[in-house]
Design a protein around this motif. Structure first.
Motif, PDB file in Angstrom:
ATOM      1  N   ILE A  57      -6.329   6.523  -2.378  1.00  0.00           N
ATOM      2  CA  ILE A  57      -6.585   5.746  -1.162  1.00  0.00           C
ATOM      3  C   ILE A  57      -5.350   4.922  -0.801  1.00  0.00           C
ATOM      4  O   ILE A  57      -4.934   4.881   0.360  1.00  0.00           O
ATOM      5  CB  ILE A  57      -7.815   4.829  -1.342  1.00  0.00           C
ATOM      6  CG1 ILE A  57      -9.066   5.645  -1.644  1.00  0.00           C
ATOM      7  CG2 ILE A  57      -8.007   3.934  -0.123  1.00  0.00           C
ATOM      8  CD1 ILE A  57      -9.545   6.526  -0.537  1.00  0.00           C
ATOM      9  N   LEU A  58      -4.740   4.286  -1.799  1.00  0.00           N
ATOM     10  CA  LEU A  58      -3.525   3.512  -1.528  1.00  0.00           C
ATOM     11  C   LEU A  58      -2.384   4.403  -1.052  1.00  0.00           C
ATOM     12  O   LEU A  58      -1.604   4.012  -0.178  1.00  0.00           O
ATOM     13  CB  LEU A  58      -3.116   2.730  -2.777  1.00  0.00           C
ATOM     14  CG  LEU A  58      -4.019   1.572  -3.153  1.00  0.00           C
ATOM     15  CD1 LEU A  58      -3.565   0.948  -4.474  1.00  0.00           C
ATOM     16  CD2 LEU A  58      -4.031   0.528  -2.064  1.00  0.00           C
ATOM     17  N   MET A  59      -2.300   5.598  -1.613  1.00  0.00           N
ATOM     18  CA  MET A  59      -1.277   6.530  -1.178  1.00  0.00           C
ATOM     19  C   MET A  59      -1.537   6.973   0.264  1.00  0.00           C
ATOM     20  O   MET A  59      -0.604   7.114   1.053  1.00  0.00           O
ATOM     21  CB  MET A  59      -1.237   7.738  -2.117  1.00  0.00           C
ATOM     22  CG  MET A  59      -0.102   8.680  -1.832  1.00  0.00           C
ATOM     23  SD  MET A  59       0.118   9.974  -3.077  1.00  0.00           S
ATOM     24  CE  MET A  59      -1.506  10.542  -3.397  1.00  0.00           C
ATOM     25  N   GLN A  60      -2.784   7.155   0.630  1.00  0.00           N
ATOM     26  CA  GLN A  60      -3.114   7.520   2.000  1.00  0.00           C
ATOM     27  C   GLN A  60      -2.727   6.405   2.973  1.00  0.00           C
ATOM     28  O   GLN A  60      -2.185   6.672   4.051  1.00  0.00           O
ATOM     29  CB  GLN A  60      -4.605   7.834   2.132  1.00  0.00           C
ATOM     30  CG  GLN A  60      -5.012   9.143   1.530  1.00  0.00           C
ATOM     31  CD  GLN A  60      -6.507   9.383   1.628  1.00  0.00           C
ATOM     32  OE1 GLN A  60      -7.306   8.441   1.609  1.00  0.00           O
ATOM     33  NE2 GLN A  60      -6.888  10.639   1.737  1.00  0.00           N
ATOM     34  N   ILE A  61      -2.991   5.174   2.595  1.00  0.00           N
ATOM     35  CA  ILE A  61      -2.611   4.045   3.446  1.00  0.00           C
ATOM     36  C   ILE A  61      -1.092   3.963   3.569  1.00  0.00           C
ATOM     37  O   ILE A  61      -0.549   3.762   4.664  1.00  0.00           O
ATOM     38  CB  ILE A  61      -3.206   2.735   2.889  1.00  0.00           C
ATOM     39  CG1 ILE A  61      -4.724   2.760   3.011  1.00  0.00           C
ATOM     40  CG2 ILE A  61      -2.630   1.526   3.617  1.00  0.00           C
ATOM     41  CD1 ILE A  61      -5.422   1.637   2.283  1.00  0.00           C
ATOM     42  N   VAL A 159      -3.846  15.035   8.863  1.00  0.00           N
ATOM     43  CA  VAL A 159      -3.675  16.140   7.917  1.00  0.00           C
ATOM     44  C   VAL A 159      -2.854  15.694   6.710  1.00  0.00           C
ATOM     45  O   VAL A 159      -3.164  16.044   5.564  1.00  0.00           O
ATOM     46  CB  VAL A 159      -3.039  17.358   8.622  1.00  0.00           C
ATOM     47  CG1 VAL A 159      -2.596  18.399   7.622  1.00  0.00           C
ATOM     48  CG2 VAL A 159      -4.024  17.957   9.607  1.00  0.00           C
ATOM     49  N   VAL A 160      -1.820  14.905   6.941  1.00  0.00           N
ATOM     50  CA  VAL A 160      -0.983  14.462   5.820  1.00  0.00           C
ATOM     51  C   VAL A 160      -1.763  13.532   4.889  1.00  0.00           C
ATOM     52  O   VAL A 160      -1.618  13.608   3.671  1.00  0.00           O
ATOM     53  CB  VAL A 160       0.315  13.802   6.340  1.00  0.00           C
ATOM     54  CG1 VAL A 160       1.081  13.109   5.237  1.00  0.00           C
ATOM     55  CG2 VAL A 160       1.191  14.846   7.010  1.00  0.00           C
ATOM     56  N   THR A 161      -2.626  12.688   5.445  1.00  0.00           N
ATOM     57  CA  THR A 161      -3.442  11.839   4.562  1.00  0.00           C
ATOM     58  C   THR A 161      -4.430  12.674   3.756  1.00  0.00           C
ATOM     59  O   THR A 161      -4.742  12.321   2.617  1.00  0.00           O
ATOM     60  CB  THR A 161      -4.205  10.764   5.357  1.00  0.00           C
ATOM     61  OG1 THR A 161      -5.004  11.392   6.351  1.00  0.00           O
ATOM     62  CG2 THR A 161      -3.270   9.762   5.971  1.00  0.00           C
TER      63      THR A 161
END
Length: 172
Positions: A57-61, A159-161
């Motif tokens: 989740i942190l990486m997605q943010i 898409v990248v997230t």
């Protein structure tokens, strides 16, 4: 004409009577006691942690913010803030349902006193349904409320997230 002689593969499983399946299942799939699982956890505790979910989740943010910054810097049009905002919206549509899904699983794990697999499985299925419905609703809501969004940065960020899950598999 006589067919050529072939050697039979003796390693193939043969058909067994129904009462022998129970014995063979124990040979193939070993069962572990609670002490065995605790010993496995002691040997490699990293395999039994759920903290990676929050890292995803942190990486997605973080990737959402990086993509928004990328669109802000490298889009040469005077309305680059629309591209930035569109990338932020696309990333948000990617990580907000995932966050709610993870919170649903954490609540199920905390409230599950008897640790039955059925209740956790129902939390998993209902959380995934919540995630899908929320994603569709967010796409519809942002399309209706903000008609000036640029769809290319929005979909690229979305898409990248989603590809952060793939990166989590490589880290494991």
């Amino acid at each position: 004409m006589k067919p050529p002689d072939k050697k039979l593969n003796t390693n193939r499983p043969t058909s067994r009577p129904a009462d022998q399946w129970e014995d063979s299942a124990e040979e193939i799939w070993p069962s572990y006691s609670k002490q065995d699982i605790e010993a496995l956890k002691a040997l490699n505790p990293r395999l039994f942690t759920n903290s990676r979910s929050w890292y995803v989740i942190l990486m997605q943010i973080g990737i959402t913010l990086v993509l928004s910054f990328f669109f802000f810097i490298f889009v040469g049009s005077p309305d680059n803030s629309v591209y930035t905002y569109s990338a932020l919206v696309g990333g948000s549509i990617g990580f907000l349902p995932s966050t709610l899904f993870l919170l649903r699983l954490e609540l199920a794990k905390a409230s599950n006193k008897n640790k039955s697999a059925g209740t956790y499985l129902s939390a998993l299925v209902s959380g995934e349904l919540l995630k899908i419905v929320l994603t569709v609703l967010l796409f519809i809501a942002f399309a209706i409320k903000l008609p000036d969004l640029k769809w290319v940065p929005l979909l690229v960020a979305y898409v990248v997230t989603l590809k952060c899950y793939l990166l989590a598999w490589f880290w494991k």
